[in-house]
Write a protein that holds these residues in place. Structure first.
Motif, PDB file in Angstrom:
ATOM      1  N   ILE A 191       0.724  -0.976   0.063  1.00 23.83           N
ATOM      2  CA  ILE A 191       0.038   0.038  -0.049  1.00 23.83           C
ATOM      3  C   ILE A 191       1.056   1.378   0.180  1.00 23.83           C
ATOM      4  CG2 ILE A 191      -1.551   1.321   1.330  1.00 23.83           C
ATOM      5  CD1 ILE A 191      -2.826  -1.238   2.259  1.00 23.83           C
ATOM      6  N   ASN A 192       1.979   1.345   0.840  1.00 22.58           N
ATOM      7  CA  ASN A 192       2.784   2.251   0.929  1.00 22.58           C
ATOM      8  C   ASN A 192       3.487   2.570  -0.567  1.00 22.58           C
ATOM      9  OD1 ASN A 192       2.633   2.722   3.470  1.00 22.58           O
ATOM     10  ND2 ASN A 192       4.592   1.614   3.968  1.00 22.58           N
ATOM     11  N   GLN A 193       3.946   1.680  -1.278  1.00 20.39           N
ATOM     12  CA  GLN A 193       4.250   1.558  -2.711  1.00 20.39           C
ATOM     13  C   GLN A 193       3.292   2.383  -3.470  1.00 20.39           C
ATOM     14  OE1 GLN A 193       5.326  -2.304  -3.729  1.00 20.39           O
ATOM     15  NE2 GLN A 193       7.559  -2.109  -3.320  1.00 20.39           N
ATOM     16  N   ILE A 194       2.037   1.942  -3.539  1.00 25.16           N
ATOM     17  CA  ILE A 194       1.042   2.549  -4.305  1.00 25.16           C
ATOM     18  C   ILE A 194       0.930   3.966  -4.017  1.00 25.16           C
ATOM     19  CG2 ILE A 194      -1.527   2.676  -4.779  1.00 25.16           C
ATOM     20  CD1 ILE A 194      -1.476  -0.505  -4.170  1.00 25.16           C
ATOM     21  N   LEU A 195       1.058   4.281  -2.569  1.00 21.75           N
ATOM     22  CA  LEU A 195       0.838   5.747  -2.086  1.00 21.75           C
ATOM     23  C   LEU A 195       2.135   6.646  -2.544  1.00 21.75           C
ATOM     24  CD1 LEU A 195      -0.362   5.293   1.414  1.00 21.75           C
ATOM     25  CD2 LEU A 195      -1.770   6.320  -0.445  1.00 21.75           C
ATOM     26  N   PHE A 196       3.075   6.330  -2.525  1.00 19.28           N
ATOM     27  CA  PHE A 196       4.508   6.754  -3.341  1.00 19.28           C
ATOM     28  C   PHE A 196       4.288   7.014  -4.562  1.00 19.28           C
ATOM     29  CE2 PHE A 196       6.784   4.406   0.347  1.00 19.28           C
ATOM     30  CZ  PHE A 196       6.291   5.435   1.309  1.00 19.28           C
ATOM     31  N   LYS A 197       3.786   6.126  -5.233  1.00 16.98           N
ATOM     32  CA  LYS A 197       3.457   6.213  -6.880  1.00 16.98           C
ATOM     33  C   LYS A 197       2.583   7.341  -7.184  1.00 16.98           C
ATOM     34  CE  LYS A 197       3.865   5.503 -11.348  1.00 16.98           C
ATOM     35  NZ  LYS A 197       5.020   5.994 -11.896  1.00 16.98           N
ATOM     36  N   VAL A 282      -1.962  11.287   3.767  1.00 22.07           N
ATOM     37  CA  VAL A 282      -2.322   9.944   4.119  1.00 22.07           C
ATOM     38  C   VAL A 282      -1.134   8.993   4.656  1.00 22.07           C
ATOM     39  CG1 VAL A 282      -3.439   7.807   2.956  1.00 22.07           C
ATOM     40  CG2 VAL A 282      -4.271  10.008   2.671  1.00 22.07           C
ATOM     41  N   ILE A 283       0.002   9.391   3.975  1.00 24.47           N
ATOM     42  CA  ILE A 283       1.318   8.588   4.307  1.00 24.47           C
ATOM     43  C   ILE A 283       1.630   9.060   5.506  1.00 24.47           C
ATOM     44  CG2 ILE A 283       3.697   8.699   3.523  1.00 24.47           C
ATOM     45  CD1 ILE A 283       3.186   9.113   0.578  1.00 24.47           C
ATOM     46  N   GLU A 284       1.488  10.218   6.125  1.00 27.70           N
ATOM     47  CA  GLU A 284       2.010  10.851   7.200  1.00 27.70           C
ATOM     48  C   GLU A 284       0.850  10.435   8.509  1.00 27.70           C
ATOM     49  OE1 GLU A 284       5.043  11.364   8.040  1.00 27.70           O
ATOM     50  OE2 GLU A 284       5.875  11.208   5.914  1.00 27.70           O
ATOM     51  N   ALA A 285      -0.172  10.139   7.996  1.00 29.43           N
ATOM     52  CA  ALA A 285      -1.281   9.964   8.898  1.00 29.43           C
ATOM     53  C   ALA A 285      -1.607  11.246   9.750  1.00 29.43           C
ATOM     54  CB  ALA A 285      -1.285   8.788   9.891  1.00 29.43           C
ATOM     55  N   ASP A 286      -1.634  12.311   8.832  1.00 28.58           N
ATOM     56  CA  ASP A 286      -1.489  13.701   9.393  1.00 28.58           C
ATOM     57  C   ASP A 286      -3.377  13.904   9.721  1.00 28.58           C
ATOM     58  OD1 ASP A 286      -1.931  16.449  10.016  1.00 28.58           O
ATOM     59  OD2 ASP A 286      -0.212  17.014   8.596  1.00 28.58           O
ATOM     60  N   LYS A 287      -3.739  13.771  10.902  1.00 27.67           N
ATOM     61  CA  LYS A 287      -5.148  13.871  11.231  1.00 27.67           C
ATOM     62  C   LYS A 287      -5.727  15.411  10.923  1.00 27.67           C
ATOM     63  CE  LYS A 287      -4.999  10.250  14.732  1.00 27.67           C
ATOM     64  NZ  LYS A 287      -5.431   9.950  16.169  1.00 27.67           N
ATOM     65  N   ALA A 288      -5.058  16.289  11.267  1.00 29.03           N
ATOM     66  CA  ALA A 288      -5.442  17.728  10.897  1.00 29.03           C
ATOM     67  C   ALA A 288      -5.587  18.134   9.452  1.00 29.03           C
ATOM     68  CB  ALA A 288      -4.602  18.831  11.419  1.00 29.03           C
ATOM     69  N   ALA A 289      -4.671  17.540   8.416  1.00 28.28           N
ATOM     70  CA  ALA A 289      -4.842  17.694   7.014  1.00 28.28           C
ATOM     71  C   ALA A 289      -5.855  16.934   6.644  1.00 28.28           C
ATOM     72  CB  ALA A 289      -3.536  17.432   6.518  1.00 28.28           C
TER      73      ALA A 289
END
Length: 679
Positions: A191-197, A282-289
């Motif tokens: 899933i991380n690979q998908i997010l990076f792409k 999404v990658i950093e799980a930034d709840k505020a953003a």
């Protein structure tokens, strides 16, 4: 910026080697070989001299014990190893007794090959014992031990069997809880690979075809590891969980959601690429953003990017749920999930030629006989290599196309491996302190890549053989040329028999895989019509997923460069249609709830079933249909409203694309959006 902060080496390894299964298998084989060799060397040094055949059998059976023994449970594995050891000793004794009559010995070898191949009808144990018997007769005929040497020769198989069981049961044991955890970590890594792409593509106006193809490959890689992870989750005997309160059911739902959310992010990003800041959040799980983008999704509700934003938000939530499950697994080793005993009954044994295993046994025997005949013309001493190649090219193949690809892989791996091995042996064979570790590393790499590339495995094994020949002083250019020649003879013999005797056409294997896929989709739609919902639908959609994987495997030879059907673009295009159906089937399973008035849905179900009835009898003919390229495939539509209705519509749209009457969709994307709003 910390975009890649969480993407560490272990994440990369797990993403590329789910559950570290390849690493563990390669480690088991290598460790078993090393320990067996050291024990045999110690016996020879301090107890009694051993014939070369003892070392050869010890090494070869260490390999077979690591890759051929596939029983579940340590007790079953030990029984299989002991049966294999008995078979090994028996055939070596026969080979030694027939040494003075080589013609009869060669005929008996063919009988052993026939029995070893036919033994596969008895399941994993029959396969393993057959491989022990075949390789042992091969080594016995190759090293030619005398009858007087048999007691000492027997030490090799016995040591390898005991060491192999020690390594498998104690040093590197199976543990489904550990494998489940690692497979979930692999899912997270992919899933991380998908997010990076997606991050690399974010903000663009449109995603190009090359990037779309790469995203589909990432989607397939994710599907592969999800299917593996699902096999580690214990299920009730019926295969369907009773309720979400079950910890195993909860984990299965989290895995299902993460998979579906990742695929939805890919699907909708094709329609409208996501903002970079959202992917980063999404990658950093930034709840505020993420909270900011939740409000944005409502503001731009009627715009295409709204659905992409929703899909990314869904993926962010599902990814966090999966991460939480991984954290719980690391803390408790899934102690709340109970082990389910394997109660599956073995299927009845079919000894007729309707059984593909028996047809394969006949093919293997005939190919070995042909390889033996031509191999003997080339060399009376080294013809065994031809028989070995002809035997192995049939292992784990489903069609004549598979066999031809494997034969080519073995030939190419041997040629290039010998080329590199000759250079290495020339440089380091006189330095055992260097050559032995290099050989051990090559053994490890050979079996690490076995499940990925047969050619790569053969490449490294050929290097090992060159190093062994060099260290034993028998390495010559003529010997290496002979090995290449014998290998090619065996590969050609295997391919020829696969195409002539009981040929399983590539399209025939694909027809069977497609029949299972269509039936799985028919079962899901039938269950919807009967008002079923929940875990039962999810289980049926997972079955469609597994059948899709079988379709991709069966279709692979159609697009290869040697094949008569050299249309890789059409193959990919058709597979994309089946992938689309598979995706929408899971959307359907997740979204469907028994409605009070389902006449509209029942009409759509009936329409989709009619399309299945029209397409299924045609089998693999859909892979030969030339379709015009279309950026609008019917997949890139909203998910946030009426998922069940839209899922049924999109399954129908995809099925119509298999045999298009005209190169247009049955409805335009805007029209579908309007339908979803209307309900």
């Amino acid at each position: 910026m910390h975009l890649f902060s969480g993407f560490q080496l272990r994440d990369w390894l797990l993403a590329n080697d789910p559950a570290l299964s390849r690493l563990r298998m390669a480690s088991r084989v290598t460790l078993t070989i090393v320990l067996s060799f050291l024990i045999l060397l110690a016996i020879q040094t301090f107890v009694l001299p051993l014939p070369t055949a003892a070392f050869g059998l010890g090494i070869v059976l260490s390999i077979e014990g690591g890759i051929a023994v596939r029983d579940k449970g340590n007790a079953r594995q030990l029984v299989t190893r002991l049966f294999g050891c008995v078979a090994s000793l028996a055939v070596v004794a026969v080979a030694a007794g027939l040494e003075d009559n080589r013609f009869l010995s060669d005929l008996v070898f063919l009988v052993v090959i026939a029995l070893a191949s036919a033994g596969r009808v008895f399941g994993p144990r029959g396969f393993a014992v057959g491989m022990f018997a075949f390789t042992s007769y091969f080594m016995g005929a190759y090293f030619r031990p005398s009858l007087a040497d048999l007691p000492e020769v027997a030490i090799g198989p016995v040591v390898s069997v005991l060491v192999g069981h020690l390594v498998r049961a104690v040093l590197l044991p199976d543990d489904w809880r550990r494998d489940l955890l690692r497979s979930l970590e692999s899912v997270s890594g992919r899933i991380n690979q998908i997010l990076f792409k997606l991050a690399a593509l974010a903000g663009g106006a449109e995603i190009g075809e090359a990037d779309r193809q790469e995203m589909r490959q990432l989607e397939d890689r994710l599907k592969e590891v999800v299917l593996m992870a699902e096999t580690f989750i214990p299920r009730p005997p019926a295969g369907v969980f009773d309720g979400a309160a079950d910890p195993a059911a909860e984990l299965a739902i989290r895995l299902f959601d993460a998979h579906l959310a990742a695929e939805s992010a890919i699907v909708l990003s094709f329609q409208s690429p996501p903002p970079f800041a959202l992917v980063h959040a999404v990658i950093e799980a930034d709840k505020a953003a993420l909270a900011t983008y939740e409000g944005m999704a409502e503001t731009i509700r009627d715009q295409p990017q709204s659905e992409t934003v929703r899909a990314l938000l869904w993926l962010g939530e599902a990814r966090q749920q999966l991460t939480q499950a991984i954290d719980e697994g690391q803390a408790s080793s899934f102690s709340g999930i109970d082990t389910v005993n394997d109660t599956a009954q073995s299927p009845p044994i079919d000894f007729s030629f309707a059984n593909p295993l028996l047809r394969s046994a006949l093919q293997i025997t005939l190919a070995s006989a042909i390889a033996m005949g031509f191999g003997l013309l080339l060399s009376r001493e080294r013809w065994f290599w031809a028989v070995l190649a002809s035997f192995l090219v049939f292992t784990n193949t489903n069609s004549r196309g598979d066999t031809a690809m494997k034969a080519l892989s073995r030939s190419l791996g041997t040629v290039f491996g010998i080329a590199i091995g000759l250079v290495l042996a020339t440089l380091i064979s006189r330095e055992p302190a260097i050559a032995i570790p290099v050989a051990a590393a090559c053994i490890f790499l050979a079996f690490y890549f076995l499940q990925v590339s047969y050619a790569t495995m053969t490449f490294f094994i050929s290097i090992v053989l060159c190093l062994v020949y060099g260290m034993t002083g028998v390495l010559t250019l003529d010997l290496l040329k002979l090995r290449i020649g014998e290998t090619v003879i065996g590969a050609v013999a295997g391919t020829a028999v696969a195409f002539v005797v009981f040929p399983t056409r590539t399209r025939g294997a694909l027809d069977s895989a497609l029949a299972r896929w269509f039936q799985a989709l028919r079962d899901l739609l039938g269950a919807l019509g009967e008002g079923r919902h929940g875990f039962e639908l999810i289980a049926l959609s997972q079955k469609i997923d597994a059948c899709y994987r079988d379709v991709t495997v069966a279709a692979r030879p159609l697009g290869s460069s040697w094949s008569v059907v050299t249309r890789p673009g059409q193959i990919r295009q058709t597979l994309a249609i089946f992938l689309s159906c598979t995706y929408w089937a899971r959307i359907l399973a997740k979204s469907y709830e028994t409605p009070a008035a389902a006449d509209n849905l029942n009409t759509l179900i009936a329409a989709d079933l009619a399309l299945i009835d029209n397409a299924a009898p045609r089998g693999s003919a859909c892979f030969l249909i030339k379709r015009k390229a279309s950026l609008t495939t019917g997949r890139h539509l909203p998910l946030s409203r009426d998922g069940a209705k839209l899922g049924l519509e999109m399954i129908g749209s995809a099925l119509e694309r298999l045999y298009p009457q005209a190169d247009v969709l049955p409805f335009a994307p805007g029209e579908a959006i309007a339908r979803s709003k209307q309900g």
